[in-house]
Every structure is written in C-alpha cells, then in structure tokens.
Scaffold this motif. Structure first.
Motif, PDB file in Angstrom:
ATOM      1  N   ALA A 189       0.741  -1.395   0.071  1.00 36.94           N
ATOM      2  CA  ALA A 189      -0.161  -0.257   0.149  1.00 36.94           C
ATOM      3  C   ALA A 189       0.866   1.170   0.066  1.00 36.94           C
ATOM      4  CB  ALA A 189      -0.878  -0.012   1.258  1.00 36.94           C
ATOM      5  N   VAL A 190       2.166   1.108   0.499  1.00 33.07           N
ATOM      6  CA  VAL A 190       2.845   2.298   0.554  1.00 33.07           C
ATOM      7  C   VAL A 190       3.790   2.402  -0.623  1.00 33.07           C
ATOM      8  CG1 VAL A 190       5.040   3.342   1.896  1.00 33.07           C
ATOM      9  CG2 VAL A 190       3.217   1.883   2.937  1.00 33.07           C
ATOM     10  N   GLY A 191       4.104   1.425  -1.318  1.00 42.17           N
ATOM     11  CA  GLY A 191       4.924   1.271  -2.670  1.00 42.17           C
ATOM     12  C   GLY A 191       4.931  -0.055  -3.364  1.00 42.17           C
ATOM     13  N   THR A 192       5.519  -0.051  -4.802  1.00 37.44           N
ATOM     14  CA  THR A 192       5.374  -1.421  -5.176  1.00 37.44           C
ATOM     15  C   THR A 192       6.600  -2.161  -4.951  1.00 37.44           C
ATOM     16  OG1 THR A 192       6.619  -0.746  -7.099  1.00 37.44           O
ATOM     17  CG2 THR A 192       4.407  -0.172  -7.306  1.00 37.44           C
ATOM     18  N   GLU A 193       6.424  -3.484  -5.080  1.00 37.22           N
ATOM     19  CA  GLU A 193       7.592  -4.397  -4.572  1.00 37.22           C
ATOM     20  C   GLU A 193       8.976  -3.956  -5.029  1.00 37.22           C
ATOM     21  OE1 GLU A 193       5.989  -5.623  -8.263  1.00 37.22           O
ATOM     22  OE2 GLU A 193       5.049  -5.232  -6.527  1.00 37.22           O
ATOM     23  N   ALA A 194       8.740  -3.611  -6.274  1.00 38.54           N
ATOM     24  CA  ALA A 194       9.974  -2.864  -6.908  1.00 38.54           C
ATOM     25  C   ALA A 194      11.151  -2.073  -5.926  1.00 38.54           C
ATOM     26  CB  ALA A 194       9.919  -2.449  -8.210  1.00 38.54           C
ATOM     27  N   GLY A 195      10.199  -1.340  -5.250  1.00 34.59           N
ATOM     28  CA  GLY A 195      10.971  -0.458  -4.368  1.00 34.59           C
ATOM     29  C   GLY A 195      11.649  -1.219  -3.034  1.00 34.59           C
ATOM     30  N   LEU A 212      21.132 -12.047 -15.889  1.00 29.03           N
ATOM     31  CA  LEU A 212      19.629 -12.033 -16.036  1.00 29.03           C
ATOM     32  C   LEU A 212      19.054 -10.847 -16.092  1.00 29.03           C
ATOM     33  CD1 LEU A 212      19.409 -15.183 -13.697  1.00 29.03           C
ATOM     34  CD2 LEU A 212      19.708 -15.109 -16.065  1.00 29.03           C
ATOM     35  N   ALA A 213      18.279 -10.668 -17.023  1.00 27.74           N
ATOM     36  CA  ALA A 213      17.464  -9.259 -16.851  1.00 27.74           C
ATOM     37  C   ALA A 213      16.514  -9.353 -15.516  1.00 27.74           C
ATOM     38  CB  ALA A 213      16.684  -9.261 -18.298  1.00 27.74           C
ATOM     39  N   PRO A 214      16.719  -8.533 -14.745  1.00 30.61           N
ATOM     40  CA  PRO A 214      15.904  -8.416 -13.639  1.00 30.61           C
ATOM     41  C   PRO A 214      14.410  -8.464 -13.881  1.00 30.61           C
ATOM     42  CG  PRO A 214      17.755  -7.230 -13.236  1.00 30.61           C
ATOM     43  CD  PRO A 214      17.519  -7.440 -14.680  1.00 30.61           C
ATOM     44  N   TRP A 255      18.033  -8.365  -4.769  1.00 25.76           N
ATOM     45  CA  TRP A 255      17.977  -9.425  -5.749  1.00 25.76           C
ATOM     46  C   TRP A 255      18.211  -9.248  -7.014  1.00 25.76           C
ATOM     47  CZ3 TRP A 255      19.589 -14.224  -5.148  1.00 25.76           C
ATOM     48  CH2 TRP A 255      19.380 -14.992  -3.856  1.00 25.76           C
ATOM     49  N   ARG A 256      17.566  -8.067  -7.629  1.00 23.82           N
ATOM     50  CA  ARG A 256      17.394  -7.538  -8.934  1.00 23.82           C
ATOM     51  C   ARG A 256      19.119  -7.252  -9.313  1.00 23.82           C
ATOM     52  NH1 ARG A 256      12.715  -3.766 -10.873  1.00 23.82           N
ATOM     53  NH2 ARG A 256      10.903  -5.158 -10.618  1.00 23.82           N
ATOM     54  N   ARG A 257      19.787  -6.773  -8.231  1.00 22.10           N
ATOM     55  CA  ARG A 257      21.263  -6.504  -8.640  1.00 22.10           C
ATOM     56  C   ARG A 257      22.014  -7.801  -8.623  1.00 22.10           C
ATOM     57  NH1 ARG A 257      20.041  -2.523  -4.701  1.00 22.10           N
ATOM     58  NH2 ARG A 257      21.019  -3.438  -3.019  1.00 22.10           N
ATOM     59  N   ALA A 258      21.683  -8.670  -7.702  1.00 22.04           N
ATOM     60  CA  ALA A 258      22.413  -9.866  -7.931  1.00 22.04           C
ATOM     61  C   ALA A 258      22.029 -10.758  -9.139  1.00 22.04           C
ATOM     62  CB  ALA A 258      21.859 -10.750  -6.689  1.00 22.04           C
ATOM     63  N   PHE A 259      20.857 -10.633  -9.665  1.00 23.02           N
ATOM     64  CA  PHE A 259      20.317 -11.129 -10.884  1.00 23.02           C
ATOM     65  C   PHE A 259      21.118 -10.667 -12.008  1.00 23.02           C
ATOM     66  CE2 PHE A 259      16.553 -14.014 -10.545  1.00 23.02           C
ATOM     67  CZ  PHE A 259      16.707 -14.486  -9.346  1.00 23.02           C
ATOM     68  N   ALA A 260      21.323  -8.983 -12.029  1.00 22.80           N
ATOM     69  CA  ALA A 260      21.559  -8.329 -13.172  1.00 22.80           C
ATOM     70  C   ALA A 260      23.454  -8.989 -13.273  1.00 22.80           C
ATOM     71  CB  ALA A 260      21.980  -7.033 -13.009  1.00 22.80           C
ATOM     72  N   ARG A 261      23.991  -9.010 -11.988  1.00 17.38           N
ATOM     73  CA  ARG A 261      25.525  -9.503 -12.053  1.00 17.38           C
ATOM     74  C   ARG A 261      25.544 -10.937 -12.588  1.00 17.38           C
ATOM     75  NH1 ARG A 261      25.334  -7.097  -6.807  1.00 17.38           N
ATOM     76  NH2 ARG A 261      25.286  -9.181  -5.769  1.00 17.38           N
ATOM     77  N   MET A 262      24.515 -11.772 -12.552  1.00 18.42           N
ATOM     78  CA  MET A 262      24.528 -12.972 -12.944  1.00 18.42           C
ATOM     79  C   MET A 262      24.341 -13.137 -14.543  1.00 18.42           C
ATOM     80  SD  MET A 262      22.954 -15.459 -10.097  1.00 18.42           S
ATOM     81  CE  MET A 262      21.597 -14.722  -9.512  1.00 18.42           C
ATOM     82  N   ARG A 300      12.616  -9.542 -16.409  1.00 21.39           N
ATOM     83  CA  ARG A 300      12.418 -10.743 -16.809  1.00 21.39           C
ATOM     84  C   ARG A 300      12.499 -12.144 -16.143  1.00 21.39           C
ATOM     85  NH1 ARG A 300      15.031 -13.604 -22.437  1.00 21.39           N
ATOM     86  NH2 ARG A 300      13.534 -15.439 -22.398  1.00 21.39           N
ATOM     87  N   TYR A 301      13.296 -12.083 -15.241  1.00 21.93           N
ATOM     88  CA  TYR A 301      13.453 -12.984 -14.496  1.00 21.93           C
ATOM     89  C   TYR A 301      13.540 -12.624 -12.978  1.00 21.93           C
ATOM     90  CZ  TYR A 301      15.337 -15.789 -18.466  1.00 21.93           C
ATOM     91  OH  TYR A 301      15.275 -16.225 -19.692  1.00 21.93           O
ATOM     92  N   ARG A 302      12.494 -13.013 -12.277  1.00 15.68           N
ATOM     93  CA  ARG A 302      12.239 -12.374 -11.049  1.00 15.68           C
ATOM     94  C   ARG A 302      12.250 -13.107  -9.843  1.00 15.68           C
ATOM     95  NH1 ARG A 302       9.098  -7.461 -12.225  1.00 15.68           N
ATOM     96  NH2 ARG A 302       8.195  -7.737 -14.195  1.00 15.68           N
ATOM     97  N   CYS A 303      12.692 -12.986  -8.716  1.00 16.35           N
ATOM     98  CA  CYS A 303      13.022 -13.896  -7.718  1.00 16.35           C
ATOM     99  C   CYS A 303      11.673 -14.177  -7.116  1.00 16.35           C
ATOM    100  CB  CYS A 303      13.821 -13.242  -6.432  1.00 16.35           C
ATOM    101  SG  CYS A 303      13.005 -11.757  -5.524  1.00 16.35           S
ATOM    102  N   ALA A 304      11.565 -15.415  -6.594  1.00 13.83           N
ATOM    103  CA  ALA A 304      10.304 -15.919  -6.016  1.00 13.83           C
ATOM    104  C   ALA A 304       9.529 -15.070  -5.342  1.00 13.83           C
ATOM    105  CB  ALA A 304      10.390 -17.303  -5.443  1.00 13.83           C
ATOM    106  N   SER A 305       9.906 -14.208  -4.209  1.00 14.31           N
ATOM    107  CA  SER A 305       9.450 -13.355  -3.471  1.00 14.31           C
ATOM    108  C   SER A 305       8.724 -12.219  -4.361  1.00 14.31           C
ATOM    109  CB  SER A 305      10.264 -12.926  -2.338  1.00 14.31           C
ATOM    110  OG  SER A 305      11.347 -12.273  -2.841  1.00 14.31           O
ATOM    111  N   GLU A 306       9.508 -11.721  -5.319  1.00 15.97           N
ATOM    112  CA  GLU A 306       8.984 -10.569  -6.125  1.00 15.97           C
ATOM    113  C   GLU A 306       7.781 -11.106  -6.962  1.00 15.97           C
ATOM    114  OE1 GLU A 306      10.423  -7.398  -9.401  1.00 15.97           O
ATOM    115  OE2 GLU A 306      11.865  -8.771  -8.709  1.00 15.97           O
ATOM    116  N   SER A 307       7.880 -12.227  -7.524  1.00 18.95           N
ATOM    117  CA  SER A 307       6.786 -12.759  -8.289  1.00 18.95           C
ATOM    118  C   SER A 307       5.479 -12.800  -7.437  1.00 18.95           C
ATOM    119  CB  SER A 307       7.285 -14.032  -8.931  1.00 18.95           C
ATOM    120  OG  SER A 307       8.249 -13.863  -9.731  1.00 18.95           O
ATOM    121  N   LEU A 308       5.691 -13.283  -6.136  1.00 20.52           N
ATOM    122  CA  LEU A 308       4.637 -13.574  -5.376  1.00 20.52           C
ATOM    123  C   LEU A 308       3.838 -11.999  -5.050  1.00 20.52           C
ATOM    124  CD1 LEU A 308       5.979 -16.013  -2.781  1.00 20.52           C
ATOM    125  CD2 LEU A 308       4.054 -16.434  -4.525  1.00 20.52           C
TER     126      LEU A 308
END
Length: 230
Positions: free
Chosen positions: A48-54, A70-72, A61-68, A74-82
């Motif tokens: 309610a305060v802001g989207t999960e992206a923030g 992976l487009a953050p 995890w987005r930064r970790a995926f980018a280092r691997m 396109r490939y979201r960690c499980a908690s972000e998808s939920l």
C-alpha cells in the motif's frame, strides 16, 4: 539429506544470508488454521506504501540477478513474483497448505522461500553453477537443460531442483499431497538480511507448530559452515 552452497557462490555473493528449516510429520491437512491472513496482511500493508520493486529485499536480488547476466524484470526472484501477483490480483492462489504458508511468509518478508520434499530431493542439494548436463523438470512435466554457469540447486544424480537460483523451482521435489518431510531454504542478499532471515525462519517454524504440531530444526549457513545436515 544435506544442503550447501558452493564456495564459488559464497565468493561471488558475499552479502548472501542463508538459512534452512527441516521438519517432519507434515502429511495431511493442518490441525489448526494457518496464519495466512495475518502474513498476507503484512504484505498488503507494505504494498500500500509502494510497489515491490522499491523494497530493499527485492532491489538487492535484482542487482544479484543483473550480475549473473539475467534481466531482472524478465527473471524475478520468487518473492518478487508473489508480491507482484498480490499487487495485481489482490491475493495469492491456494495450492497446498505447506506451499500456501511458505508463500505467505515469503510475501510478508519479501524474501524467497523454497520448500523441497526431502524424500524426492536425491539425498542432498548443492547450490552451484550448472555444467549444462543437468536435468530440470518443469511443473508441466517437461525436461530442460540449465545453461552452463547458471546457478541451480543440484543433487548428486545430476538433477536441478531450481533454475536461476531463487527464480524457478523444479517439479522434481515439489510439495505433493503425500509430502511429509520438508527442507525449507531461505536466502537473502539485502543489507538487513542477517536479521530478516532468522525472523522469517522463526515465523515459519511457529506456523508449522500451529498447523501441524511439529517442531522444526533450523540452521544458518555461512562460508565457514556451509553445510546443513539432516
């Protein structure tokens, strides 16, 4: 049953905080109502305060995926998808009581939670880089080959129980109606993960105790103590 991360994974992701929970006698429906409403309510308050992206947990995890590589988005960690599903549809689908509890805890803490059926996990799991010859089974029953270098959950039989680390779990060890013993994996890379992961594990253990009346064994992993043995 064991669980560990390779030394290469620890070296490449020094901010990793990892914990596991092992529990038995979980077959059948829970005896008491699970705290799903409370947990999902916590997630809704944050959304309610802001989207999960923030959320700092998701941004890390987005930064970790980018280092691997992976487009953050396109490939979201499980908690972000939920959390994304909660934000767009207002709720999470009910799958299985154990999975529902894990999903609710994951959404509440914004930290990926993976639940593995121990009897179908091949005796042990190592989080490591794929060679490219491992076999991964989708929930739809299709076999895939992880890309060489991709971070996977690998067992000694060459099966991958997760692809792209915290992104996509396999059908090999997914929870089923007859699942009785589980290993729950919790991993985070944000700044306050050392406090968040133990709290999440405590919340999950309390939910299992409330629902099934079982005690859990919990452990934290480090580069010096990388293996959990059950």
């Amino acid at each position: 049953m064991y669980f560990e991360h390779s030394s290469q994974v620890w070296a490449e992701h020094p901010s990793l905080v990892a914990g596991v929970l092992y529990a038995e006698n979980l077959a059948g429906e829970p005896r008491s109502e699970l705290p799903l409403a409370e947990l999902l309510g916590s997630a809704r308050q944050r959304l309610a305060v802001g989207t999960e992206a923030g959320f700092p947990e998701i941004q890390a995890w987005r930064r970790a995926f980018a280092r691997m590589g992976l487009a953050p988005t396109r490939y979201r960690c499980a908690s972000e998808s939920l959390l994304r599903r909660m934000r767009t549809s207002g709720d999470l689908p009910r799958v299985h009581p154990l999975v529902d509890l894990g999903n609710a805890v994951s959404a509440a803490y914004a930290i990926p939670v993976g639940i593995l059926d121990v009897d179908r996990s091949g005796g042990g799991i190592e989080v490591r880089h794929a060679r490219g010859d491992e076999r991964y089974l989708t929930f739809g029953g299709v076999e895939e080959r992880p890309e060489p270098g991709e971070v996977i959950f690998a067992d000694p039989q060459g099966r991958a129980h997760a692809r792209r680390w915290t992104n996509r779990q396999s059908g090999w060890s997914a929870v089923r109606d007859d699942t009785s013993t589980v290993l729950v994996v919790v991993e985070a890379v944000h700044d306050s993960a050392a406090q968040g992961v133990p709290r999440l594990l405590d919340t999950l253990a309390a939910g299992l105790r409330q629902g099934w009346g079982v005690d859990s064994r919990v452990g934290m992993l480090t580069p010096l103590r990388p293996r959990f043995q059950a």
